[in-house]
Write a protein that holds these residues in place. Structure first.
Motif: not given
Length: 318
Positions: A200-206, A225-230, A242-248, A258-265
């Motif tokens: 609906q909004t084009g805003i992607d918040i995990h 906004i990625g899954e492990t962002a704080v 974008t608050l994303g991951a640099k590498r996986f 899966k689930g490792a902290p990878r997004h910004p604080i």
């Protein structure tokens, strides 16, 4: 509809005659389904719906939003003297519908993720009870989000306009509900709620992202906004951030971890302007501002003011 189809029986081949050669299409689709299930290690489905319903979940979220804000998101003919009755009746229906969807997810987890849940019904009840108990607190968080948008946008004429019109508020409202389910054991339902808002909004918040109170997304389109962002309190983002991951990280067999902290604080009182990309498990210190279109992959201390110009200067200096 043919009687055999209505009864759930396999129709005779001649039912699918005509110029579309549907008998052949149906047969080849069946082969494709069986091939998929075999590759996924699935046996024959036990019957009935296997997964939660997007349509049912959309109705549940719509009802819960009405119960949270009855005089603004509830029915148009609602009167204040009937608010409590409406809220109670609406939540009773919505929570029972949510219970059915939670059961579907828990059954799916058992069948396809080899999880042991000896009493799925009781576990589902606990998840919905926790969700219901969290609603008053979520209303308080959302009030702070609405006020942050009202005070943060000079174009906002009222808090009612913010709640009714702003896509950032719609996305955050969905996120608050989704995050509660994510935390209590229904991650698939949580992701589905997040994707309803995304569409609906084009805003992607995990739904896994942890977001403090007084959060404001202005304009909003393209925010990720990625899954492990704080995210701390009183943070403001503009469109296309974008608050994303640099590498996986990968496991020993080469699959993604899966689930490792990878997004910004992002600490309290940070502003990130349009088009900025912030990647990796880095920290944006309290009170910092990140300028438009900045590409940032390193932590910055509290009170920093990062622009394209000073980032480019540092790169040339290095």
């Amino acid at each position: 509809m043919n009687d055999s189809v209505r009864a759930g029986l396999s129709p005779a081949p001649e039912v699918f005659g005509g110029q579309w050669a549907l008998a052949d299409v149906v047969a080849r689709l069946r082969v494709a389904r069986m091939s998929w299930r075999k590759r996924q290690g699935r046996g024959r489905e036990p019957g009935g719906r296997e997964l939660p319903s997007r349509e049912a979940l959309a109705e549940i979220v719509h009802a819960v939003c009405g119960a949270l804000f009855p005089m603004r998101l509830g029915p148009p003919d609602l009167r204040e003297e009937s608010e409590d009755f409406y809220v109670g009746h609406t939540l009773d229906s919505a929570l029972n519908a949510l219970l059915a969807q939670v059961k579907l997810e828990l059954n799916y987890q058992v069948r396809h993720e080899a999880r042991e849940r000896p009493d799925l019904h009781q576990r589902a009840v606990h998840i919905v009870q926790d969700f219901a108990a969290a609603l008053p607190g979520l209303r308080g968080l959302l009030d702070d989000d609405v006020m942050a948008a009202f005070h943060g946008d000079p174009a906002a004429r009222s808090v009612d306009e913010v709640l009714l019109c702003y896509p950032g508020i719609l996305a955050v409202l969905h996120h608050r509900l989704a995050h509660q389910l994510y935390q209590t054991g229904a991650p698939l339902l949580a992701r589905m709620i997040a994707e309803l808002a995304h569409a609906q909004t084009g805003i992607d918040i995990h739904p896994g992202a942890r977001i403090g109170r007084g959060f404001f997304i202005d304009h909003g389109t393209g925010v990720v906004i990625g899954e492990t962002a704080v995210i701390g309190e009183r943070v403001r983002l503009y469109q296309a951030v974008t608050l994303g991951a640099k590498r996986f990280a990968t496991t020993e067999d080469g699959s993604l971890e899966k689930g490792a902290p990878r997004h910004p604080i992002v600490e309290d009182d940070v502003v990130i302007y349009a088009g900025a990309t912030v990647l990796g498990r880095i920290t944006i210190g309290r009170g910092s501002s990140i300028g438009g279109n900045v590409w940032l992959t390193r932590s910055v201390p509290p009170g920093s003011h990062v622009t394209q110009a000073n980032v480019q200067s540092e790169v040339r200096h290095d």
